[in-house]
Design an enzyme around this catalytic site. Structure first.
Site, PDB file in Angstrom:
ATOM      1  N   LYS A  66       0.869  -1.186   0.000  1.00 39.37           N
ATOM      2  CA  LYS A  66       0.000   0.000   0.000  1.00 39.37           C
ATOM      3  C   LYS A  66       0.892   1.217   0.000  1.00 39.37           C
ATOM      4  O   LYS A  66       1.751   1.369   0.882  1.00 39.37           O
ATOM      5  CB  LYS A  66      -0.920   0.035   1.224  1.00 39.37           C
ATOM      6  CG  LYS A  66      -1.764   1.320   1.225  1.00 39.37           C
ATOM      7  CD  LYS A  66      -2.857   1.319   2.258  1.00 39.37           C
ATOM      8  CE  LYS A  66      -2.379   1.809   3.605  1.00 39.37           C
ATOM      9  NZ  LYS A  66      -3.497   2.043   4.540  1.00 39.37           N
ATOM     10  N   GLY A 219      -4.914   5.048  17.248  1.00 37.47           N
ATOM     11  CA  GLY A 219      -4.378   6.239  16.571  1.00 37.47           C
ATOM     12  C   GLY A 219      -2.876   6.241  16.404  1.00 37.47           C
ATOM     13  O   GLY A 219      -2.350   6.860  15.475  1.00 37.47           O
TER      14      GLY A 219
HETATM   15  P1  NAD Z   1      -8.468  13.077  11.393  1.00 37.15           P
HETATM   16  O1  NAD Z   1      -7.448  14.081  10.986  1.00 37.15           O
HETATM   17  O2  NAD Z   1      -9.752  12.994  10.649  1.00 37.15           O
HETATM   18  O3  NAD Z   1      -8.836  13.288  12.949  1.00 37.15           O
HETATM   19  C1  NAD Z   1      -7.820  13.489  13.907  1.00 37.15           C
HETATM   20  C2  NAD Z   1      -8.366  13.272  15.305  1.00 37.15           C
HETATM   21  O4  NAD Z   1      -7.297  13.485  16.242  1.00 37.15           O
HETATM   22  C3  NAD Z   1      -9.460  14.250  15.688  1.00 37.15           C
HETATM   23  O5  NAD Z   1     -10.297  13.623  16.642  1.00 37.15           O
HETATM   24  C4  NAD Z   1      -8.669  15.389  16.344  1.00 37.15           C
HETATM   25  O6  NAD Z   1      -9.464  16.181  17.193  1.00 37.15           O
HETATM   26  C5  NAD Z   1      -7.647  14.586  17.104  1.00 37.15           C
HETATM   27  N1  NAD Z   1      -6.414  15.310  17.395  1.00 37.15           N
HETATM   28  C6  NAD Z   1      -5.645  16.015  16.529  1.00 37.15           C
HETATM   29  N2  NAD Z   1      -4.563  16.502  17.164  1.00 37.15           N
HETATM   30  C7  NAD Z   1      -4.648  16.062  18.453  1.00 37.15           C
HETATM   31  C8  NAD Z   1      -3.832  16.219  19.599  1.00 37.15           C
HETATM   32  N3  NAD Z   1      -2.696  16.914  19.541  1.00 37.15           N
HETATM   33  N4  NAD Z   1      -4.227  15.647  20.759  1.00 37.15           N
HETATM   34  C9  NAD Z   1      -5.397  14.935  20.821  1.00 37.15           C
HETATM   35  N5  NAD Z   1      -6.207  14.757  19.767  1.00 37.15           N
HETATM   36  C10 NAD Z   1      -5.830  15.307  18.603  1.00 37.15           C
HETATM   37  O7  NAD Z   1      -7.709  11.682  11.391  1.00 37.15           O
HETATM   38  P2  NAD Z   1      -8.303  10.212  11.240  1.00 37.15           P
HETATM   39  O8  NAD Z   1      -8.288   9.817   9.806  1.00 37.15           O
HETATM   40  O9  NAD Z   1      -9.549  10.080  12.026  1.00 37.15           O
HETATM   41  O10 NAD Z   1      -7.137   9.364  11.939  1.00 37.15           O
HETATM   42  C11 NAD Z   1      -6.955   9.424  13.349  1.00 37.15           C
HETATM   43  C12 NAD Z   1      -5.638   8.795  13.704  1.00 37.15           C
HETATM   44  O11 NAD Z   1      -5.665   7.414  13.365  1.00 37.15           O
HETATM   45  C13 NAD Z   1      -4.429   9.377  12.961  1.00 37.15           C
HETATM   46  O12 NAD Z   1      -3.387   9.528  13.885  1.00 37.15           O
HETATM   47  C14 NAD Z   1      -4.097   8.329  11.931  1.00 37.15           C
HETATM   48  O13 NAD Z   1      -2.737   8.337  11.581  1.00 37.15           O
HETATM   49  C15 NAD Z   1      -4.467   7.072  12.699  1.00 37.15           C
HETATM   50  N6  NAD Z   1      -4.744   5.900  11.862  1.00 37.15           N
HETATM   51  C16 NAD Z   1      -4.325   4.702  12.330  1.00 37.15           C
HETATM   52  C17 NAD Z   1      -4.563   3.566  11.588  1.00 37.15           C
HETATM   53  C18 NAD Z   1      -4.128   2.225  12.117  1.00 37.15           C
HETATM   54  O14 NAD Z   1      -4.203   1.239  11.390  1.00 37.15           O
HETATM   55  N7  NAD Z   1      -3.759   2.121  13.363  1.00 37.15           N
HETATM   56  C19 NAD Z   1      -5.219   3.653  10.355  1.00 37.15           C
HETATM   57  C20 NAD Z   1      -5.685   4.892   9.922  1.00 37.15           C
HETATM   58  C21 NAD Z   1      -5.438   6.027  10.692  1.00 37.15           C
END
Ligand code: NAD
Length: 320
Positions: A66, A219
């Protein structure tokens, strides 16, 4: 070679098929039939991130990568900030077999992973779901979680309160009451907590977490990110998709670096799926799933998408 565009994915891969693909994927990883290659992730400047997650399922006959990342300028262009595409190859010949839109698949496979952790690790009588984070992924996470237990209520917290409407709307769509709460109340009420934020510092601390809670920390997928205090992992039974990622880019990186958690104490969720590990060992135990997101998950759902697209006549064939 088949092409399955992003626009075809919503009608092809649903939560259930993603769930089954990821359950099989984690089980294959724990049997060592499948393994992930090292992750490449580069900061391109101006907040842009790009990288590659890849792997091989020897028994399933799936190999691929990916390619994707985060491009914060995209919102202004009217396209999603997260962009990813999955490329599949024949493991015997190396010939490309498919190119598949990976944006929706990423959300589905990530939600399937935390949902699987709830299936195998949460207490059966769990009634309240706690959501920390209200971004793009959060709605997918909530929908998938609600398939696993008879939840009666959702409580949620987000650093940016204006985003909480996404959680409220999703809970309403699923027929459950939603309440925006402070973290103390979230920890006191929730039986299962999903964290899905871009945080770089602990949001939940040890005193927030009651005995018996299951946490799916979803996250943290990069070095330096963090959603919960390492003391929580120190007292919890810790599970993950892949131990190598958990200790380097996952939530466990902090507890392991701080000497609070041994790498050997982290169990692959696949071992629980395969019956090699009992999973939750008591009603009072705190369980943590460190969902780092592995390349094999992307390949598993993309492969499913290709199979369904060919059957539905939605895959385009090109000579390549
Ligand atoms: P998004 O940008 O739509 O949302 C971000 C979220 O994080 C929001 O709730 C925001 O309020 C919060 N946030 C931002 N900065 C912050 C901080 N400093 N402290 C606390 N909260 C904070 O992102 P998304 O697409 O919903 O993705 C969320 C997270 O999940 C990202 O970090 C992304 O990299 C991760 N992710 C992980 C996987 C996995 O397989 N584990 C897959 C996809 C995304």
């Amino acid at each position: 070679m088949w092409i399955v565009p992003e626009s075809a994915i919503p009608g092809l891969v649903d939560e259930q098929s993603a769930f089954e693909a990821i359950e099989n994927c984690f089980a294959a990883m724990a049997r060592r039939d499948a393994y992930n290659f090292p992750v490449v992730r580069e900061a391109l400047g101006e907040g842009r991130q790009y990288g590659f997650k890849s792997g091989l399922d020897r028994v399933g006959g799936i190999m691929g990568v990916k390619a994707g990342g985060y491009f914060p300028g995209n919102a202004a262009r009217g396209i999603p900030n997260h962009q990813s595409t999955v490329y599949l190859f024949d493991p015997e010949s190396g010939k490309p077999t498919a190119m598949v839109g990976g944006n929706l698949l990423t959300a589905l496979r990530t939600a399937a992973a935390s949902s699987l952790s709830i299936k195998y690790l949460a207490r059966k009588e769990a009634k309240v779901l706690g959501m920390v984070g209200a971004g793009h992924q959060s709605a997918f996470q909530m929908r998938a979680a609600l398939r696993q237990r008879a939840f009666e209520k959702v409580v949620g917290w987000n650093l940016h309160p204006e985003m909480l409407s996404r959680l409220a709307e999703t809970a309403t769509e699923l027929g459950l009451p939603f309440e925006a709460v402070e973290l103390d109340q979230l920890g006191a009420e929730a039986d299962v907590i999903i964290t899905i934020t871009s945080s770089f510092a602990p949001i939940l601390v040890d005193s927030h977490i009651r005995p018996g809670t299951h946490l799916a920390c979803m996250g943290t997928d990069t070095k330096g990110k963090q959603e919960v205090a390492p003391e929580i992992l120190a007292r919890a039974a810790v599970f993950t998709d892949e131990v190598a990622q958990s200790v380097s880019i996952g939530e466990a990186q902090h507890a392991v670096a701080g000497g609070l958690l041994a790498e050997e104490a982290i169990t692959e969720l696949g071992a629980v799926i395969n019956g090699a590990h009992p999973g939750r060992e008591s009603g009072d135990a705190v369980t943590v799933f460190d969902g780092t997101g592995v390349g094999l998950q992307d390949l598993a759902v993309a492969s499913k998408a290709v199979e369904l697209a060919i059957a539905a006549g939605l895959a385009q064939k090109v000579d390549f």
